[in-house]
Design a protein around this motif. Structure first.
Motif, mmCIF file in Angstrom:
data_model
loop_
_atom_site.group_PDB
_atom_site.id
_atom_site.type_symbol
_atom_site.label_atom_id
_atom_site.label_comp_id
_atom_site.label_asym_id
_atom_site.label_seq_id
_atom_site.Cartn_x
_atom_site.Cartn_y
_atom_site.Cartn_z
ATOM 1 N N LYS A 11 0.808 -1.216 0.000
ATOM 2 C CA LYS A 11 0.000 0.000 0.000
ATOM 3 C C LYS A 11 0.847 1.273 0.000
ATOM 4 O O LYS A 11 0.317 2.377 -0.141
ATOM 5 C CB LYS A 11 -0.917 0.012 1.223
ATOM 6 N N LEU A 12 2.161 1.129 0.155
ATOM 7 C CA LEU A 12 3.047 2.290 0.189
ATOM 8 C C LEU A 12 3.295 2.811 -1.218
ATOM 9 O O LEU A 12 3.068 2.104 -2.203
ATOM 10 C CB LEU A 12 4.373 1.912 0.848
ATOM 11 N N PRO A 13 3.794 4.053 -1.335
ATOM 12 C CA PRO A 13 4.148 4.587 -2.658
ATOM 13 C C PRO A 13 5.176 3.706 -3.356
ATOM 14 O O PRO A 13 6.012 3.078 -2.710
ATOM 15 C CB PRO A 13 4.729 5.970 -2.322
ATOM 16 N N GLY A 15 7.889 4.221 -4.945
ATOM 17 C CA GLY A 15 9.310 4.481 -4.719
ATOM 18 C C GLY A 15 9.853 3.865 -3.445
ATOM 19 O O GLY A 15 11.075 3.716 -3.301
ATOM 20 N N MET A 16 8.998 3.513 -2.514
ATOM 21 C CA MET A 16 9.455 2.968 -1.236
ATOM 22 C C MET A 16 9.284 1.453 -1.138
ATOM 23 O O MET A 16 9.794 0.843 -0.210
ATOM 24 C CB MET A 16 8.710 3.646 -0.089
ATOM 25 N N LYS A 17 8.596 0.862 -2.081
ATOM 26 C CA LYS A 17 8.354 -0.583 -1.993
ATOM 27 C C LYS A 17 9.645 -1.388 -2.110
ATOM 28 O O LYS A 17 9.890 -2.312 -1.334
ATOM 29 C CB LYS A 17 7.385 -1.022 -3.092
ATOM 30 N N LYS A 18 10.486 -1.031 -3.082
ATOM 31 C CA LYS A 18 11.673 -1.840 -3.357
ATOM 32 C C LYS A 18 12.625 -1.918 -2.173
ATOM 33 O O LYS A 18 13.032 -3.024 -1.787
ATOM 34 C CB LYS A 18 12.385 -1.310 -4.600
ATOM 35 N N PRO A 19 13.025 -0.779 -1.559
ATOM 36 C CA PRO A 19 13.939 -0.890 -0.412
ATOM 37 C C PRO A 19 13.335 -1.631 0.777
ATOM 38 O O PRO A 19 14.041 -2.336 1.489
ATOM 39 C CB PRO A 19 14.244 0.570 -0.056
ATOM 40 N N VAL A 220 11.840 -0.817 8.210
ATOM 41 C CA VAL A 220 10.519 -0.694 7.585
ATOM 42 C C VAL A 220 9.677 0.357 8.299
ATOM 43 O O VAL A 220 9.062 1.226 7.665
ATOM 44 C CB VAL A 220 9.801 -2.055 7.586
ATOM 45 N N CYS A 221 9.656 0.296 9.629
ATOM 46 C CA CYS A 221 8.835 1.252 10.386
ATOM 47 C C CYS A 221 9.377 2.670 10.255
ATOM 48 O O CYS A 221 8.605 3.644 10.225
ATOM 49 C CB CYS A 221 8.767 0.839 11.854
ATOM 50 N N GLY A 222 10.703 2.812 10.174
ATOM 51 C CA GLY A 222 11.282 4.143 9.987
ATOM 52 C C GLY A 222 10.877 4.748 8.660
ATOM 53 O O GLY A 222 10.554 5.935 8.573
ATOM 54 N N VAL A 223 10.886 3.925 7.606
ATOM 55 C CA VAL A 223 10.485 4.418 6.284
ATOM 56 C C VAL A 223 9.006 4.788 6.266
ATOM 57 O O VAL A 223 8.610 5.821 5.727
ATOM 58 C CB VAL A 223 10.795 3.353 5.211
ATOM 59 N N ILE A 224 8.185 3.933 6.887
ATOM 60 C CA ILE A 224 6.750 4.234 6.947
ATOM 61 C C ILE A 224 6.512 5.521 7.738
ATOM 62 O O ILE A 224 5.650 6.334 7.381
ATOM 63 C CB ILE A 224 5.990 3.059 7.587
#
Length: 372
Positions: A11-13, A15-19, A220-224
């Protein structure tokens, strides 16, 4: 659980799914591809397989079924904690039976059992067995008889190419700092490592696996938390942190259930009554301030996740008392004071913060006399 995590990430944008998917790949490898470890025994025949497991890892096992020459062993009276598959290829095992078992499934690690007074024929047969197993299979040598026996076994390993060219370690069953279970876990592939660490109660291996898990969830939580959507990420972060604690419990070998995880989080103060909603709401509201707010929000989300996960490792794996675990959690948890003063937190990593604060304010959790 992995599917649910994957759905959240999806559900994330874009650009952020891959990392993020790259960070959660170890979770898939360790947990979803998990299988029993395959141990091939060579060397002395003085101990039966259950005796070997009891002496080496301190566990009592039940003998299970045979499949392709490999026999399964499970903990007595502890269902659901996994199993190990063992091929007893010691001196008196027929060559054709050993060859057929290796053809059916390659061993993950060779275990060489060395008694004090061992005939030369045992060593010769062990060399032949090792040659059958494949060139890359690591070896763990177990010396019975104290330090002199270990020294002799190390010399034997160094004297023959079949042993010296492989990744190997020599240990003794009575060692405290680096026991046999830990040594075996260190050379197992990731897919087999978790289950054997659970069976053998290998605390260091369990802590290392949980640490890798913690790194993935923290990232993961930091990116979210960086997402510029005020309040929208709180359910996602709560779900991820709860899932992380459940996986830490699983790594420890304890049965996982919702009540256990909920009670643990409640003991840390992670409930609405204790103010967690206020803290998370404040963290989310900060996002309204462009750039600076997102940076702080991402830091708090990541560091808060690290604090929860590190506390879970302390309690469930290191078996620290709950009071010590609570102190550790509150030392690592980012405070509200930094935001009230409108100052960014230090750029130190959460791990560095933990090491410095524990050294300065309290003795290491592992040295608490009550831990035993």
């Amino acid at each position: 659980m992995y599917d649910r995590l994957f759905q959240l990430v999806d559900k994330l944008p874009e650009g952020m799914k891959k990392p993020i998917l790259r960070e959660i790949s170890p979770i898939r490898e360790v947990f979803l591809e998990q299988r029993p470890a395959r141990l091939m025994l060579v060397g002395s025949v003085g101990k039966s397989v259950p005796e070997f497991l009891h002496t080496a890892c301190g566990v009592t096992v039940e003998t299970g079924e045979m499949s392709g020459g490999w026999r399964s062993y499970k903990l007595s009276g502890r269902s659901g904690r996994g199993e190990a598959q063992i091929l007893d290829a010691r001196f008196d095992a027929p060559d054709d039976v050993v060859a057929a078992a290796i053809a059916h499934a390659a061993p993950d690690v060779l275990i060489y059992l060395r008694e004090n007074l061992e005939p030369e024929a045992i060593w010769t047969k062990a060399i032949a067995r090792v040659a059958q197993s494949g060139a890359e299979t690591p070896i763990v040598g177990i010396a019975y008889g104290g330090e002199p026996a270990r020294a002799r076994l190390q010399a034997l390993f160094a004297s023959d190419r079949q042993f010296s060219m492989r990744r190997s370690v020599v240990c003794m069953p009575d060692e405290e700092e680096w026991g046999v279970g830990e040594a075996i876990c260190a050379v197992l592939p990731n897919a087999a490592r978790l289950e054997f660490a659970r069976i053998a109660g290998a605390k260091k291996a369990q802590a290392e696996i949980a640490g890798s898990l913690l790194k993935s969830f923290t990232t993961v939580c930091g990116v979210i938390g960086l997402q510029p959507i005020p309040l929208a990420d709180m359910p996602v972060l709560t779900t991820l942190q709860t899932l992380m604690v459940g996986l830490v419990v699983y790594v420890s070998g304890k049965p996982v259930n919702v009540r256990l995880v909920t009670e643990f989080l409640g003991a840390l103060g992670l409930n609405i009554g204790a103010g967690i909603l206020f803290r998370e709401s404040a963290r989310a509201i900060i996002k309204i301030v462009p750039l600076w707010g997102n940076a702080v929000s991402g830091f708090v989300a990541g560091a808060g996740t690290y604090a929860v996960g590190r506390a879970a490792i302390s309690y469930f794996i290191e078996e620290s008392p709950i009071a010590e675990t609570q102190k550790l959690f509150h030392r690592l948890l980012p405070g509200w004071d930094a935001f009230k003063r409108r100052r960014l937190p230090s750029l130190k990593t959460a791990q560095t913060m933990e090491a410095e604060q524990i050294e300065a304010k309290a003795p290491p959790v592992g040295e608490n006399p009550g831990n035993k």
